[in-house]
Design a protein around this motif. Structure first.
Motif, short mmCIF file in Angstrom:
data_model
loop_
_atom_site.label_atom_id
_atom_site.label_comp_id
_atom_site.label_asym_id
_atom_site.label_seq_id
_atom_site.Cartn_x
_atom_site.Cartn_y
_atom_site.Cartn_z
N ALA A 265 0.83 -1.21 0.00
CA ALA A 265 0.00 0.00 0.00
C ALA A 265 0.87 1.27 0.00
CB ALA A 265 -0.93 0.01 1.21
N TYR A 442 3.18 2.73 10.32
CA TYR A 442 2.20 3.11 9.30
C TYR A 442 2.49 4.55 8.89
CZ TYR A 442 0.00 -0.74 11.79
OH TYR A 442 -0.24 -1.95 12.41
N TYR A 467 -6.91 2.80 15.81
CA TYR A 467 -6.31 2.03 14.72
C TYR A 467 -7.15 2.11 13.45
CZ TYR A 467 -3.71 -1.93 12.72
OH TYR A 467 -2.93 -2.74 11.94
N GLU A 472 -9.12 1.55 6.84
CA GLU A 472 -8.46 2.19 5.69
C GLU A 472 -7.67 1.20 4.83
OE1 GLU A 472 -6.64 5.50 8.19
OE2 GLU A 472 -7.32 6.65 6.46
N ILE A 473 -7.03 0.23 5.47
CA ILE A 473 -6.20 -0.72 4.71
C ILE A 473 -6.81 -2.12 4.71
CG2 ILE A 473 -3.93 -1.85 4.62
CD1 ILE A 473 -3.73 1.06 3.81
N LEU A 474 -7.28 -2.56 5.86
CA LEU A 474 -7.72 -3.95 5.98
C LEU A 474 -9.20 -4.14 5.62
CD1 LEU A 474 -5.94 -4.61 9.41
CD2 LEU A 474 -5.03 -5.02 7.12
N ILE A 476 -11.82 -3.46 7.58
CA ILE A 476 -12.58 -3.96 8.72
C ILE A 476 -12.99 -2.77 9.61
CG2 ILE A 476 -12.54 -5.47 10.76
CD1 ILE A 476 -10.17 -6.94 9.42
N LYS A 479 -14.64 -0.91 4.25
CA LYS A 479 -13.47 -0.32 3.59
C LYS A 479 -13.68 1.16 3.34
CE LYS A 479 -9.45 -0.57 1.53
NZ LYS A 479 -9.21 0.86 1.70
N ILE A 480 -12.69 1.96 3.74
CA ILE A 480 -12.69 3.38 3.40
C ILE A 480 -11.36 3.72 2.73
CG2 ILE A 480 -14.34 4.08 5.18
CD1 ILE A 480 -11.98 5.09 6.87
N ASP A 481 -11.37 4.76 1.94
CA ASP A 481 -10.19 5.10 1.14
C ASP A 481 -9.09 5.70 2.03
OD1 ASP A 481 -8.34 6.14 -0.66
OD2 ASP A 481 -9.87 6.66 -2.13
N PRO A 482 -7.89 5.11 2.03
CA PRO A 482 -6.82 5.63 2.91
C PRO A 482 -6.25 6.96 2.46
CG PRO A 482 -5.96 3.85 1.53
CD PRO A 482 -7.45 3.92 1.26
N LEU A 483 -6.48 7.35 1.21
CA LEU A 483 -5.85 8.56 0.69
C LEU A 483 -6.76 9.79 0.72
CD1 LEU A 483 -3.78 7.14 -2.32
CD2 LEU A 483 -3.10 7.44 0.07
N PRO A 577 2.94 3.58 -4.13
CA PRO A 577 1.52 3.84 -4.37
C PRO A 577 1.01 5.15 -3.78
CG PRO A 577 1.87 1.58 -3.69
CD PRO A 577 3.18 2.27 -3.52
#
Lengths: 615, 114
Positions: A265, A442, A467, A472-474, A476, A479-483, A577
């Motif tokens: 990621a 992270y 956390y 953002e990544i997993l 759980i 899912k939400i966009d990490p960027l 990325p």
């Protein structure tokens, strides 16, 4: 007391050599549960006592006798059938590393065994004038001479004290040479390889001449409504068994499986956060650890997940025939951010951190900061006495661990932690820390919610405070966009509050990959006999987070301390990325404070009143 | 030979493809998928669509891997997996999932840590 508590708190003054046994308060239990929350309530009372005596909290010396430290379990700890109930939480009024609240959490067996010894918590203040250990056995507390143990490493101390105290369910939490030498990154290690790792609590013990706390006993923890608890437990454990993360991912590969995930990621900090992508990360991944070095799993007491690793490096210069770990964070801190791509050296360095009692995250990160200082020509040869402080040097990594623990050679500079090290060598911006606590694995340029969490985390650069890597990544629980930054303030607040609930329950945060707030409400209601709703549970979490923030404000912390190293807000990620990304912190912070009801980073009197925090 | 090498680099740098053209992507397997199929890394050639990707993946590695990662009901990658294209989770990619020449696809089972 209701179920979930054994009903006693040991209050120990090491200056006076006095011991008092108090009842656990149902009122405080209902407001703060146990663990972190209840410990904070005790520390807040202690802080008010100090103020009444005319002592300014802003002048409180973290390594002085006025600092207090609390070892705390919660209503889940030691209850068979409660998911992952083998942990305890340690809080100190002030951390020697950060100047903020000291806070750390550990697994293993010590937490449940403290309860079996007859106590929910131990509150310790003052300082002995010679080495002591505290023995807590079958409802009795004793302060004992530890002269024979002072100077010994964690493993020897553990073996010898277990033998000396003996009894059923015996467990030792102790410090190693790093804690004795007041290294502000020193941790408290129990069961040889489990640690309350962060914020330098080992140095707080060292400053009190407190070498260890040994617990032993066979008391059981009452459950208020056993029928209801069996049902809640069955449901929760079934959810864990059906959840692919808690049933397969964590047990099979342990936490280190995240190395490849975060690297792919573009958010795995590399070489002191100069990048978020390491083309060689697979060499030190969970897959490699499992394939080449894993001996077996080792669960904490009563845990079905069993993420703990027992490992072996059979040959070579970093041979260690039996050890535990390394975990995701320790592999990253000792390996990825130092550029050491040798998993055998990392495993040995992690073993030495446990032996000497050092937090691998802060230790590895400080070594990495020193390496970047050297890379930039800011550390001259005369400081190093021949040590090659280059990124990727495995021998230097391993050597640095004991140099830091004993403050010898260049270790005496690294032993200060990255913030003070980088200040001394003229580049404070190279310390990848928040409030003086080194950030974990992270890079928020690739996981933006974590940027807000690091900045606003009460204990400093910490991942487990909130956390948001989980959504953002997993992915759980969703899912939400990490960027992106939209909505992250609410996620951070919710995760921070819920983490306070878990750390006060006290069980393992990993259960939250499978269990919801509703599951916690069911389990806690059944154990304690209180009728706790989801809303009340989250309100307790919010109350704890606000009380912690209130105490910090008395040390002088404000919104100005809720910040990130400039690298993360103004140096775009150079590759991978997340290339081109920075953390838009101020925008997220504004929304976060609004949601929190804070002004200048401090809870308002109205907010405190709303949360029933008594001033 | 020089011409072939030049052509290869030219092709791998193309980031736009048109209907009917084939793309080449790198596929990385992790954790249990790596163990189960005995493969860490491979290259696939297909038409740039998700269906094409799955077909090529089934032929090159195993149809069971396709079953492992594809949800026929949602007609998309299974929701609990972590599948990234060039580091972006497919669930974060807006619109139809398309693959370009030179993309890297990382496939993880459900995992977590901390």
């Amino acid at each position: 007391m209701p179920g979930g508590y054994v009903g006693k708190i040991g209050v120990i003054d090491l200056t006076e050599g006095s011991i008092r046994i108090e009842e656990t308060s149902e009122i405080l239990g209902k407001k703060y549960l146990g663990g972190k929350g209840y410990a904070l309530a005790l520390l807040y009372e202690h802080a008010k006592d100090l103020e009444e005596k005319g002592k300014a909290l802003s002048d409180l010396n973290p390594l002085g006798p006025d600092n207090a430290i609390v070892f705390a379990t919660g209503p889940a700890t030691g209850v068979p059938g409660f998911p992952s109930p083998g942990r305890y939480h340690v809080m100190a009024l002030r951390s020697p590393l950060t100047g903020s609240i000291g806070s750390a959490n550990s697994g293993g067996e010590w937490g449940p065994f403290l309860k079996f010894a007859g106590f929910d918590m131990l509150f310790i203040k003052g300082a002995a004038d010679s080495p002591v250990y505290i023995s807590v056995v079958d409802g009795c507390i004793e302060i004992c001479d530890a002269s024979d143990y002072w100077g010994k490493n964690v493993f020897d101390t553990d073996d010898l004290l277990k033998k000396e105290v003996g009894g059923k369910n015996v467990s030792v939490a102790c410090i190693g040479p790093a804690g004795e030498n007041l290294v502000p990154m020193a941790n408290i290690v129990n069961d040889k390889h489990r640690a309350a790792g962060r914020t330098g609590l080992g140095a707080v013990m060292g400053s009190k001449f407190l070498k260890a706390i040994v617990v032993s006993g066979s008391e059981s923890v009452p459950v208020a409504d056993m029928e209801k608890f069996r049902e809640a437990s069955r449901e929760a454990l079934e959810k864990e068994r059906k959840n692919s993360v808690t049933a397969e991912g964590l047990p099979t590969y342990g936490t280190a499986i995240l190395i490849n995930v975060l690297n792919n990621a573009g958010a795995l900090p590399f070489k002191n956060w100069q990048s978020g992508y390491n083309p060689e990360a697979d060499k030190i991944s969970g897959e490699t650890l499992t394939k080449n070095y894993l001996v077996k799993k080792r669960p904490c007491w009563g845990c079905n997940i069993a993420c703990g690793r027992v490992s072996s490096v059979k040959t070579g210069p970093y041979q260690i025939l039996l050890t535990e770990g390394p975990e995701y964070e320790s592999i990253w801190a000792l390996g990825n951010t130092t550029g050491v791509m040798d998993l055998e050296a990392i495993t040995k360095a992690n073993h030495l951190c446990n032996e000497f009692g050092l937090d691998p995250i802060s230790t590895g990160s400080t070594i990495a900061a020193a390496m970047e200082l050297r890379q930039r020509g800011l550390i001259k040869d005369e400081y190093l006495h021949g040590m090659d402080l280059s990124f990727g040097n495995a021998a230097t990594l391993v050597e640095s661990i004991w140099r830091i623990a004993y403050k010898t050679g260049f270790g005496k500079y690294m032993a200060l932690g990255s913030k003070r090290l980088c200040e001394i060598f003229g580049a404070p911006e190279l310390s990848m820390s928040v409030k003086g606590l080194e950030m974990p694995a992270y890079d928020p340029r690739g996981v933006k919610g974590m940027g807000l969490n690091y900045a606003t985390s009460n204990r400093g650069g910490c991942h487990v405070t909130g956390y948001t890597v989980s959504p953002e990544i997993l992915g759980i629980p969703t899912k939400i966009d990490p960027l992106t930054i939209e909505g992250k303030a609410q996620w951070v607040k919710t995760f921070q509050d819920f983490a306070c609930v878990v750390n006060s329950t006290v069980n393992c945060l990993f259960t939250t990959f499978a269990l919801s707030v509703a599951d916690y409400a069911n389990l806690l209601s059944a154990v304690t006999g209180w009728n706790l709703t989801e809303e009340e549970i989250m309100r307790i979490g919010e109350r704890i987070y606000n009380l912690e923030r209130l105490i910090m404000s008395k040390f002088g912390f404000t919104d100005k301390d809720d910040t990130l190293p400039p690298r993360l807000t103004s140096e775009p990620m150079p590759e991978g990325p997340a290339k081109g990304q920075v953390v838009e912190l101020e925008q997220m912070k504004k929304e976060y404070y609004r949601l929190r009801g804070w002004v200048n980073g401090i809870p308002t009197p109205e907010k405190l009143k709303e949360l029933e925090i008594e001033l | 030979m020089v011409l072939i090498i030049t052509l290869y680099f030219y092709i791998t740098k193309i980031s736009k493809v048109c209907v009917g053209e084939m793309v080449s992507v790198k596929v990385l397997l992790f954790a249990i998928f790596r163990e189960k199929y005995g493969i860490k890394e491979t290259e696939l050639e297909f038409d740039g669509t998700l269906n094409g990707f799955l077909k090529a993946l089934g032929e090159k590695i195993s149809p069971k891997l396709v079953e492992d990662i594809y949800d026929p009901e949602s007609k998309y990658i299974k929701n609990n997996l972590i599948v990234m294209v060039n580091g972006r989770n497919v669930k974060d990619i807006k619109g139809e999932l398309k693959f370009n020449n030179g993309d890297t696809v990382a496939i993880f089972p459900p995992v977590a840590g901390g």
